[in-house]
Design a protein around this motif. Structure first.
Motif, PDB file in Angstrom:
ATOM      1  N   PHE A  86       0.815  -1.213   0.000  1.00 47.06           N
ATOM      2  CA  PHE A  86       0.000   0.000   0.000  1.00 47.06           C
ATOM      3  C   PHE A  86       0.850   1.264   0.000  1.00 47.06           C
ATOM      4  CE2 PHE A  86      -3.756  -2.546   1.240  1.00 47.06           C
ATOM      5  CZ  PHE A  86      -4.686  -1.970   0.383  1.00 47.06           C
ATOM      6  N   VAL A  87       2.023   1.229   0.639  1.00 46.86           N
ATOM      7  CA  VAL A  87       2.885   2.422   0.628  1.00 46.86           C
ATOM      8  C   VAL A  87       3.836   2.408  -0.562  1.00 46.86           C
ATOM      9  CG1 VAL A  87       2.743   2.638   3.137  1.00 46.86           C
ATOM     10  CG2 VAL A  87       4.704   1.451   2.118  1.00 46.86           C
ATOM     11  N   GLY A  88       3.830   1.336  -1.353  1.00 43.60           N
ATOM     12  CA  GLY A  88       4.655   1.268  -2.556  1.00 43.60           C
ATOM     13  C   GLY A  88       6.111   0.956  -2.309  1.00 43.60           C
ATOM     14  N   ALA A  89       6.417   0.233  -1.226  1.00 45.73           N
ATOM     15  CA  ALA A  89       7.806  -0.056  -0.869  1.00 45.73           C
ATOM     16  C   ALA A  89       8.283  -1.387  -1.446  1.00 45.73           C
ATOM     17  CB  ALA A  89       7.970  -0.079   0.650  1.00 45.73           C
ATOM     18  N   ASP A  90       9.495  -1.404  -1.967  1.00 38.26           N
ATOM     19  CA  ASP A  90      10.114  -2.665  -2.379  1.00 38.26           C
ATOM     20  C   ASP A  90      10.481  -3.490  -1.156  1.00 38.26           C
ATOM     21  OD1 ASP A  90      10.487  -2.375  -5.379  1.00 38.26           O
ATOM     22  OD2 ASP A  90      11.437  -0.534  -4.667  1.00 38.26           O
ATOM     23  N   PHE A  91      10.880  -2.820  -0.097  1.00 37.42           N
ATOM     24  CA  PHE A  91      11.171  -3.486   1.174  1.00 37.42           C
ATOM     25  C   PHE A  91      10.836  -2.524   2.299  1.00 37.42           C
ATOM     26  CE2 PHE A  91      15.070  -2.453  -1.224  1.00 37.42           C
ATOM     27  CZ  PHE A  91      15.486  -1.311  -0.552  1.00 37.42           C
ATOM     28  N   ARG A 124      19.470 -10.136   1.321  1.00 35.47           N
ATOM     29  CA  ARG A 124      18.136 -10.447   0.788  1.00 35.47           C
ATOM     30  C   ARG A 124      17.588  -9.280  -0.035  1.00 35.47           C
ATOM     31  NH1 ARG A 124      15.655 -14.634   3.856  1.00 35.47           N
ATOM     32  NH2 ARG A 124      13.818 -14.366   2.531  1.00 35.47           N
ATOM     33  N   MET A 125      17.774  -8.043   0.428  1.00 36.56           N
ATOM     34  CA  MET A 125      17.266  -6.887  -0.311  1.00 36.56           C
ATOM     35  C   MET A 125      17.968  -6.739  -1.654  1.00 36.56           C
ATOM     36  SD  MET A 125      16.548  -3.896   2.555  1.00 36.56           S
ATOM     37  CE  MET A 125      18.130  -4.029   3.387  1.00 36.56           C
ATOM     38  N   LEU A 126      19.275  -6.870  -1.645  1.00 36.62           N
ATOM     39  CA  LEU A 126      20.038  -6.708  -2.887  1.00 36.62           C
ATOM     40  C   LEU A 126      19.800  -7.875  -3.841  1.00 36.62           C
ATOM     41  CD1 LEU A 126      23.101  -5.170  -1.152  1.00 36.62           C
ATOM     42  CD2 LEU A 126      21.943  -4.098  -3.086  1.00 36.62           C
ATOM     43  N   SER A 127      19.579  -9.072  -3.306  1.00 34.37           N
ATOM     44  CA  SER A 127      19.230 -10.212  -4.157  1.00 34.37           C
ATOM     45  C   SER A 127      17.877  -9.991  -4.816  1.00 34.37           C
ATOM     46  CB  SER A 127      19.204 -11.503  -3.324  1.00 34.37           C
ATOM     47  OG  SER A 127      20.485 -11.811  -2.812  1.00 34.37           O
ATOM     48  N   TYR A 128      16.944  -9.439  -4.061  1.00 33.06           N
ATOM     49  CA  TYR A 128      15.629  -9.104  -4.615  1.00 33.06           C
ATOM     50  C   TYR A 128      15.778  -8.118  -5.771  1.00 33.06           C
ATOM     51  CZ  TYR A 128      11.428  -6.238  -5.037  1.00 33.06           C
ATOM     52  OH  TYR A 128      10.377  -5.511  -5.542  1.00 33.06           O
ATOM     53  N   ILE A 129      16.610  -7.096  -5.579  1.00 32.88           N
ATOM     54  CA  ILE A 129      16.815  -6.099  -6.632  1.00 32.88           C
ATOM     55  C   ILE A 129      17.395  -6.768  -7.875  1.00 32.88           C
ATOM     56  CG2 ILE A 129      18.145  -4.053  -7.295  1.00 32.88           C
ATOM     57  CD1 ILE A 129      17.917  -3.141  -4.358  1.00 32.88           C
ATOM     58  N   ARG A 130      18.384  -7.636  -7.687  1.00 35.46           N
ATOM     59  CA  ARG A 130      18.999  -8.322  -8.830  1.00 35.46           C
ATOM     60  C   ARG A 130      17.970  -9.149  -9.599  1.00 35.46           C
ATOM     61  NH1 ARG A 130      23.986 -12.307  -7.692  1.00 35.46           N
ATOM     62  NH2 ARG A 130      22.298 -13.472  -6.673  1.00 35.46           N
ATOM     63  N   GLU A 131      17.134  -9.869  -8.853  1.00 36.00           N
ATOM     64  CA  GLU A 131      16.117 -10.695  -9.504  1.00 36.00           C
ATOM     65  C   GLU A 131      15.051  -9.832 -10.183  1.00 36.00           C
ATOM     66  OE1 GLU A 131      14.717 -13.145  -6.353  1.00 36.00           O
ATOM     67  OE2 GLU A 131      16.681 -14.108  -6.040  1.00 36.00           O
ATOM     68  N   GLU A 132      14.650  -8.758  -9.516  1.00 31.08           N
ATOM     69  CA  GLU A 132      13.631  -7.886 -10.085  1.00 31.08           C
ATOM     70  C   GLU A 132      14.116  -7.221 -11.356  1.00 31.08           C
ATOM     71  OE1 GLU A 132      11.264  -4.019 -10.322  1.00 31.08           O
ATOM     72  OE2 GLU A 132      13.426  -4.310 -10.140  1.00 31.08           O
ATOM     73  N   ARG A 133      15.377  -6.814 -11.381  1.00 27.87           N
ATOM     74  CA  ARG A 133      15.936  -6.179 -12.560  1.00 27.87           C
ATOM     75  C   ARG A 133      16.111  -7.198 -13.701  1.00 27.87           C
ATOM     76  NH1 ARG A 133      17.492  -1.204 -12.403  1.00 27.87           N
ATOM     77  NH2 ARG A 133      18.933  -1.498 -14.124  1.00 27.87           N
TER      78      ARG A 133
END
Length: 302
Positions: free
Chosen positions: A245-250, A288-297
């Motif tokens: 709802f707040v639009g946050a990736d994490f 975990r956050m940076l892995s998420y970014i890598r996968e999302e990109r």
């Protein structure tokens, strides 16, 4: 294959080890995941408007990383970078919404999530005093006593107050009258305890329960103790929904324990510190956050 470049932006004027240890942690995790990483203080990125365009001046004029890991609350800079076409994690809008507790509840209103009853304090200009005390009597009538007062901007529970009577409320209002703040019902079932659920993407990645000793706030900085916590499926759903709802990736989502098992939303943090939850659970949220970014990109650019 071109190596992905990553800029980690932090507040360059916050020089305490409490903040810097996490910046170095992020830098190490990014490098180990294969990013070409650069750490930049927000003051080094000088926003400018030239020829009708948003640009940067100073040392980083012309600098174009593939993305910014924006570990700061400099929302104006974040919006400027987005106008230049850069992808930020988190986005400027999410940082701005989470940094202001009133905006957070505006974003969550109508979500169907359980929120404490919340009233917003009136705007009083700095040249003015309190001319009418009747609204504060209405606050007590609506919320009962004790009640919670929160400044819109603040961290680590330091700008949160528990008010027990009318005299305390009016004395506090004299102190806060020129600062944006809100009033909330006191959730007695969760007195001195809450849960922090860190959300990454659509996953509840790590959770802990916090308990205070002699304080209504459970923040670790305020003396609370940490315990690993296995949230219910509903608590996970609520935390993930808050981040969306707040639009946050994490985000670090703080929930209060409801008397009937249904949690209340307390706060949503876009730049949640991750050392404490690592110490408590062993989950490395930087990785975990940076892995998420890598996968999302990878999915976005496939």
């Amino acid at each position: 294959m071109k190596q992905t470049s990553c800029a980690i932006v932090h507040n360059g004027n916050l020089g305490s080890e409490k903040f810097l240890v996490q910046v170095r942690w992020l830098e190490k995790a990014a490098a180990e995941l294969g990013f070409r990483v650069r750490v930049i203080g927000n003051q080094e990125l000088i926003p400018a408007f030239e020829g009708g365009r948003s640009t940067l001046k100073g040392r980083y004029a012309g600098y174009e990383p593939d993305f910014f890991f924006f570990w700061d609350k400099d929302v104006r800079l974040a919006r400027h970078l987005e106008r230049m076409g850069f992808r930020l994690y988190n986005r400027a809008s999410a940082i701005e919404t989470c940094d202001d507790k009133i905006r957070t509840f505006e974003a969550l209103a109508g979500s169907g999530l359980r929120l404490p009853k919340t009233l917003i304090a009136p705007l009083i200009f700095e040249a003015c005093g309190i001319a009418d005390y009747r609204p504060y009597d209405a606050v007590i009538e609506e919320l009962g006593l004790p009640l919670v007062v929160k400044e819109a901007f603040g961290s680590f529970g330091e700008q949160v107050y528990l008010v027990h009577n009318r005299e305390e409320l009016l004395a506090l209002e004299e102190k806060l009258k020129h600062r944006p703040h809100l009033f909330q019902e006191f959730v007695a079932a969760s007195r001195g305890r809450d849960m922090r659920i860190n959300v990454i993407g659509s996953e509840a990645a790590a959770s802990m329960r916090r308990e205070a000793s002699g304080d209504f706030r459970a923040n670790v900085t305020a003396g609370g103790r940490m315990f690993p916590y296995d949230p219910t499926e509903r608590e996970r759903e609520v935390a993930v929904a808050c981040a969306q709802f707040v639009g946050a990736d994490f985000a670090g989502v703080d929930l209060l324990f409801g008397e009937d098992g249904e949690p209340y939303v307390c706060e949503v943090n876009s730049n949640a510190h991750f050392k404490n939850i690592y110490d408590c659970t062993g989950v490395d949220l930087a990785v975990r956050m940076l892995s998420y970014i890598r996968e999302e990109r990878a999915e976005t650019h496939a």
